[in-house]
Design an enzyme around this catalytic site. Structure first.
Site, short mmCIF file in Angstrom:
data_model
loop_
_atom_site.label_atom_id
_atom_site.label_comp_id
_atom_site.label_asym_id
_atom_site.label_seq_id
_atom_site.Cartn_x
_atom_site.Cartn_y
_atom_site.Cartn_z
CD GLU A 1 74.77 36.56 51.62
OE1 GLU A 1 75.78 37.08 52.09
OE2 GLU A 1 74.46 36.67 50.41
CE LYS B 1 72.96 39.45 48.55
NZ LYS B 1 74.11 38.57 48.70
NE ARG C 1 83.54 43.77 34.51
CZ ARG C 1 84.29 42.70 34.72
NH1 ARG C 1 83.82 41.51 34.43
NH2 ARG C 1 85.50 42.80 35.21
CB CYS D 1 86.65 48.94 35.09
SG CYS D 1 87.02 50.38 36.06
CE LYS E 1 77.84 38.65 40.05
NZ LYS E 1 77.05 38.34 41.26
CD1 TRP F 1 82.01 50.62 40.70
CD2 TRP F 1 84.07 50.58 41.56
NE1 TRP F 1 81.89 50.48 42.06
CE2 TRP F 1 83.14 50.45 42.62
CE3 TRP F 1 85.43 50.59 41.87
CZ2 TRP F 1 83.52 50.32 43.95
CZ3 TRP F 1 85.81 50.47 43.20
CH2 TRP F 1 84.86 50.33 44.21
CD GLU G 1 74.81 42.89 48.19
OE1 GLU G 1 75.86 43.24 47.65
OE2 GLU G 1 74.53 41.71 48.41
CG ASN H 1 89.13 46.29 35.07
OD1 ASN H 1 89.21 46.79 36.19
ND2 ASN H 1 88.56 45.12 34.86
N GLY H 2 91.68 48.24 36.39
CA GLY H 2 92.72 47.86 37.35
C GLY H 2 93.25 49.09 38.06
CG HIS I 1 77.61 41.33 75.91
ND1 HIS I 1 77.90 41.24 77.25
CD2 HIS I 1 77.19 40.10 75.52
CE1 HIS I 1 77.69 40.00 77.67
NE2 HIS I 1 77.26 39.29 76.64
C1 F6R Z 1 77.37 40.49 47.71
C2 F6R Z 1 78.43 40.11 46.80
C3 F6R Z 1 79.83 40.33 47.23
C4 F6R Z 1 80.71 39.17 46.75
C5 F6R Z 1 82.18 39.49 47.03
C6 F6R Z 1 83.09 38.36 46.59
O1 F6R Z 1 76.12 40.21 47.16
O2 F6R Z 1 78.19 39.66 45.70
O3 F6R Z 1 79.93 40.49 48.60
O4 F6R Z 1 80.31 38.00 47.40
O5 F6R Z 1 82.53 40.65 46.35
O6 F6R Z 1 82.98 38.14 45.23
P1 F6R Z 1 83.49 36.79 44.59
O7 F6R Z 1 82.65 35.69 45.10
O8 F6R Z 1 83.34 37.00 43.11
O9 F6R Z 1 84.92 36.62 45.01
#
Ligand code: F6R
Length: 602
Positions: free
Chosen positions: A475, A479, A27, A2, A597, A73, A482, A97-98, A498
């Protein structure tokens, strides 16, 4: 998650709102809307989907100097027009937002009082509550105070009120909101980039703040008292919202990693043996470390665990914040709790931090966003030097987190006298050459494309590794998932047999990461096991010795460096492969579907 923007001033507000919402697109959102005063009444326009849908129906030349806008969102109810913000009830029009956690109870009460709701949202309920409270107290600030005593949860709210055509009211708790300060104009926004091309002066609102802004006046209250505030200056220039010639912010941010590392080194590493690490507290008094974070930040923590245990000689456990916050924490008094967050606003991480503080533990935040909620709450803060990250998928902030954890491990090792001066010399030499090695990997674009072409047609991909390479595999897999919407799994290589190995069929891609000499022979055996079952193996390694022909299909060589910093090299091909797969599949790389984000709801 949001985005809120609001404007009151001398200019056409519709343009300012749309500009702001475009800057907040990073975001993540699935519908958008604006409300503005025109001919003494409030016009509301909203649409589901991308901002483009909203823009199609807009008259950008409309004569209005005050309005609020929102990218939603979806949390309560589908991403459809009726659920989009702004919501209007009576004389109140709001963006939010929230999450209002007790909205069901409030809604039932209001329904009994005759309110009828047109959406599934908690926001419309908050709006109706404001309207209801106004019936008995005709002062909007009093209404806000009363509402904030009733609602539970998180909110950043922008409010237009029918009878005050020159004011925007605000209220904030646990969700981010700033006020942008201009000349004869003021703004509200979820984040500074929304307004950065208009002003870089801003005020951060605290939890419990509420207030009112006009074009030449800002009043902020907390606890029924007008409060003083500092106007801060945003340290990054407006050019951060520039792709600098790259096709995506994500690609730009991946390429910024050598610079991010240089900045980290400049701020935290002494270039001689005296002191070695600067600007960092002494952590030697802690016998244990607990790291709590979400998503990629957890993956950075998992890399950090390996470094802290091996070099810092301190037992380190990593927990996912959304689980930790609802568990019995079992924290001992000699345990340091580290929370890691790029945004510094992640709701679960913030609550985990509060839990640790309530338990009486010392807390350290490794945070990218200055002045964010988590940075303000933690006892100690180490800022990562990644700069603003715009792409939803983190890259440079992740590697800055990894670098910071390696430096903490190095600091511990140095202070505990566990490391020889010869090794320190090797480490300093590695630190000096690392940026050029990162650049060398970034230049390998054709190779990543070639691998991505092989992967793009597959629905299921596996990543395997052990110890630090397993953390990196997690990781790399995230990547890929997502941004390219490709299903993938990261497995501890030894765990495959396993159960999961039954999924390996002829042609199944397996990305095998082998950079840790100590465990390499074991991972290579697991790699051979999947190859024997027909997997297409992509071998990412810093080992140049020849394996027998036919044990892998592609090999990507990572330059050698000190083990403390090797993950910062290994991650680059993983990020680039994910990027290239997403590009081939035509995905919206910077704004993947359903993602946000800054995850300010739990
Ligand atoms: C993946 C990504 C998310 C953030 C997670 C934590 O690419 O960006 O998994 O790492 O939402 O976000 P922060 O670091 O802002 O607490």
């Amino acid at each position: 998650m949001c985005g809120i923007v609001g404007y009151v001033g001398k200019n056409n507000c519709v343009r300012v709102l749309i500009d702001g919402l475009e800057k907040l697109e990073y975001r993540g959102y699935d519908s958008a809307g604006i409300a503005y005063f025109n001919d003494d009444k409030i016009n509301i326009l909203k649409e589901s989907g991308k901002l483009e849908n909203l823009k199609k129906g807009l008259d950008l030349s409309v004569d209005s100097n005050i309005g609020i806008g929102h990218t939603r969102w979806a949390t309560h109810g589908k991403a459809k027009k009726e659920n989009s913000h702004p919501h209007q009830v009576g004389k109140f029009t709001i963006v939010h937002n929230g999450i209002i956690e007790n909205y069901v109870d409030i809604k039932k009460d209001l329904e009994k009082k005759g309110y009828v709701f047109n959406s599934d949202t908690d926001t419309e309920v908050l709006c109706a509550l404001l309207d209801y409270l106004y019936k008995s107290d005709k002062n909007v600030l009093n209404v806000i105070i009363k509402a904030s005593k009733i609602v539970k949860g998180s909110y950043a709210v922008g409010i237009l009120f029918n009878d005050e055509k020159d004011k925007i009211y605000v209220m904030k708790n646990k969700s981010p909101l700033i006020i942008g300060v201009g000349k004869d104009e003021n703004f509200i926004a979820s984040d500074v980039p929304a307004i950065l091309d208009k002003t870089d002066n801003y005020i951060s609102l605290e939890d419990g703040d509420y207030g009112v802004i006009a074009k030449d006046e800002i009043k902020i209250y907390n606890n029924k008292k007008l409060r003083n505030y500092d106007v801060e200056k945003f340290e990054f220039g407006a050019d951060l919202i520039d792709k600098k010639g790259y096709s995506h912010y994500m690609l730009k941010e991946i390429h910024e990693q050598p610079d991010v590392f240089k900045k980290t080194v400049k701020d935290y590493v002494n270039n001689d043996l005296d002191g070695l690490i600067k600007n960092m507290p002494d952590f030697t008094k802690y016998n244990k470390i607990r790291i709590v974070a979400c998503g990629s930040a957890t993956h950075a923590a998992l890399v950090g665990k390996q470094m802290l245990e091996e070099y810092g000689n301190v037992k380190t456990d990593v927990e996912t914040a959304s689980e930790f916050r609802y568990s019995k924490p079992f924290l001992s008094k000699d345990e340091l709790v580290i929370v890691i967050s790029q945004s510094g606003e992640t709701a679960d991480t913030l609550e985990a931090l509060k839990l640790a503080k309530e338990n009486g533990n010392d807390t350290l935040g490794i945070i990218n966003a200055k002045g964010s909620s988590i940075a303000r709450s933690a006892d100690m803060v180490l800022y990562t030097k990644a700069g603003k990250e715009i792409a939803v998928a983190t890259t440079k902030a992740y590697s800055a987190q990894v670098a910071m954890l390696s430096l903490i491990a190095l600091n511990l090792s140095y202070k505990k006298d566990l490391i020889s001066s010869d090794e320190i010399k090797k480490i300093l030499a590695s630190i000096r050459t690392l940026p050029s090695q990162m650049q060398e990997l970034l230049n390998n674009k054709d190779k990543y494309k070639e691998i991505a072409e092989k992967l793009a047609s597959h629905n299921d991909i596996f990543f395997i590794g052990r110890k630090v390479d397993y953390a990196l595999a997690q990781e790399g897999s995230l990547k890929l998932k997502e941004i390219s919407y490709t299903h993938s799994e990261a497995y501890a290589a030894g765990e495959l047999k396993h159960g999961t190995i039954s999924l390996i069929e002829p042609g199944t891609p397996v990305i095998s990461i082998v950079t840790d000499d100590y465990i390499a022979p074991k991972t290579i055996s697991n790699m051979i096991e999947v190859k024997s079952r027909g997997a297409e193996v992509i071998y990412i390694t810093n080992k140049t010795d020849d394996l027998k022909d036919g044990l892998y299909d592609e090999r990507l060589i990572i330059p050698r460096t000190h083990k403390l910093f090797s993950p910062l090299l290994t991650i680059i091909p993983l990020q680039m492969i994910a990027y290239e797969v997403a590009k081939i599949k035509g995905c919206d790389i910077d704004k993947p579907k359903n993602l946000a984000k800054s995850v300010t709801v739990e």
